[in-house]
Scaffold this motif. Structure first.
Motif, short mmCIF file in Angstrom:
data_model
loop_
_atom_site.label_atom_id
_atom_site.label_comp_id
_atom_site.label_asym_id
_atom_site.label_seq_id
_atom_site.Cartn_x
_atom_site.Cartn_y
_atom_site.Cartn_z
N LYS A 60 54.86 63.35 49.94
CA LYS A 60 54.14 64.06 48.87
C LYS A 60 54.67 65.48 48.73
N GLY A 61 54.44 66.07 47.55
CA GLY A 61 54.80 67.46 47.33
C GLY A 61 55.60 67.65 46.05
N GLU A 62 55.83 68.93 45.66
CA GLU A 62 56.58 69.27 44.46
C GLU A 62 57.95 69.81 44.87
N TYR A 63 59.00 69.25 44.29
CA TYR A 63 60.36 69.59 44.70
C TYR A 63 61.28 69.68 43.49
N LEU A 64 62.46 70.25 43.73
CA LEU A 64 63.52 70.26 42.72
C LEU A 64 64.60 69.28 43.13
N ALA A 65 65.07 68.51 42.17
CA ALA A 65 66.16 67.56 42.41
C ALA A 65 67.31 67.91 41.47
N LEU A 66 68.45 68.21 42.05
CA LEU A 66 69.66 68.51 41.29
C LEU A 66 70.60 67.32 41.37
N ASP A 67 70.96 66.78 40.23
CA ASP A 67 71.88 65.65 40.17
C ASP A 67 73.19 66.12 39.56
#
Length: 341
Positions: A60-67
């Motif tokens: 769980k949690g809020e994250y940044l994903a860079l593709d």
């Protein structure tokens, strides 16, 4: 104009692989897998460690994903809710190259330019919030030497990338420097994984008992979860970099294209199956049929998809695409043949 039927049939045969040969390729691939587990230098599969296992589905949690893929860069702000559920809160995506406008992947582009461009997209994804702490996971779809989850050093560019100053560097360090240059010190890059590893993690988060991830897009790659039973290594996902699998018999179009590519003799499987190269191989075949061997038309995998999917009367869309690219108008029978090619 009309294609020569015999020449067309000969070209079709170039791209056919019978069942026996497929079994041989599969056996060779399994052999390289086994060899690679004992000694990666004895295999054409890189067997790169990801330093990450499978998710539980309860994260769980809020994250940044860079593709960071082969054509576009995407940055997502995501909230994981557990139970395999998630919500995308913000998504930003831009191509790495726009013809005549900018180019962050070709010769003449630099690491600083490339990663400053990426940092700008990160800023968009967090909507200019330079206060809230964000952890960022970086999906990097190129062969990298990794010593832990953070430190991934680009071994070699693939997919015809030629940006200077990235090979041999830790990509998270380059990203961190770019974020700092733009005052985005609240975003902390914490992990680098291959895009194929990311596919497996995303699937396994939603569905248990998923152990293999594979990508057929701009490039091609496969990864799998290796339990390392009876060995000192801890269980983790291994990135095969299967686009570099070499035990194949390329046809004359494959061989000619490889010889003219940025990196001849490398990424043989990828050059034979992935989207980055399909349109060019298709164009080489059409050039011969049109009596213009060696001419480049700039067909893309999107053009090929639209040709295959065309259901209009007389296959008018096929005719339009080919005419726009080659300057030649095809008879309907040849439009039908191209759907086979």
């Amino acid at each position: 104009m009309a294609f020569d039927k015999n020449q067309f049939a000969e070209i079709i045969e170039e791209f056919k692989i019978d069942g026996t040969r497929l079994h041989e390729v599969a056996a060779d691939f399994r052999y390289d897998l086994r060899q690679g587990l004992d000694d990666p230098s004895a295999s054409s599969l890189r067997m790169l460690k990801s330093y990450v296992g499978l998710p539980t589905g309860e994260e769980k949690g809020e994250y940044l994903a860079l593709d960071f893929g082969g054509t576009n860069v995407r940055v997502l702000r995501i909230r994981l809710d557990g139970h395999g559920k998630f919500e995308v809160l913000k998504k930003v995506a831009k191509p790495l190259r726009v013809e005549g406008v900018y180019d962050f992947v070709g010769e003449g582009s630099t690491a600083e330019q490339q990663f400053d461009f990426i940092a700008e997209l990160v800023d968009e994804a967090i909507e200019g919030d330079h206060t809230t702490k964000y952890l960022l996971g970086h999906t990097f779809s190129f062969p990298s030497e990794q010593t832990d989850l953070y430190n991934a050093k680009l071994i070699i560019w693939t997919k015809e990338f030629a940006t200077a100053g990235v090979e041999g560097k830790v990509v998270n360090d380059l990203l961190k420097e770019a974020l700092h240059r733009q005052g985005i010190d609240n975003v902390e890059p914490t992990a680098v994984i291959n895009d194929t590893v990311a596919v497996l993690l995303a699937a396994a988060y939603k569905q248990a008992d998923t152990y293999i991830g594979s990508i057929y897009a701009t490039g091609h790659n496969t990864c799998y979860f290796e339990p390392f039973k009876g060995k000192a290594e801890r269980p983790m996902i291994l990135n095969l970099e299967s686009g570099g699998f070499m035990k194949l018999a390329p046809n004359r179009f494959d061989a000619e294209f490889d010889a003219q590519s940025e990196k001849p003799g490398e990424q043989r499987l990828e050059k034979m199956v992935s989207g980055r190269y399909m349109g060019e191989l298709f164009g080489m075949a059409i050039a011969e049929l049109l009596g213009e061997k060696g001419k480049k038309y700039g067909f893309t995998s999107i053009d090929m998809s639209n040709i295959i999917l065309d259901e209009t009367a007389g296959l008018s869309e096929v005719g339009r695409i080919v005419s726009a690219k080659t300057g030649h108008d095809l008879e309907e029978v040849d439009r039908q043949r191209l759907q086979e090619l």
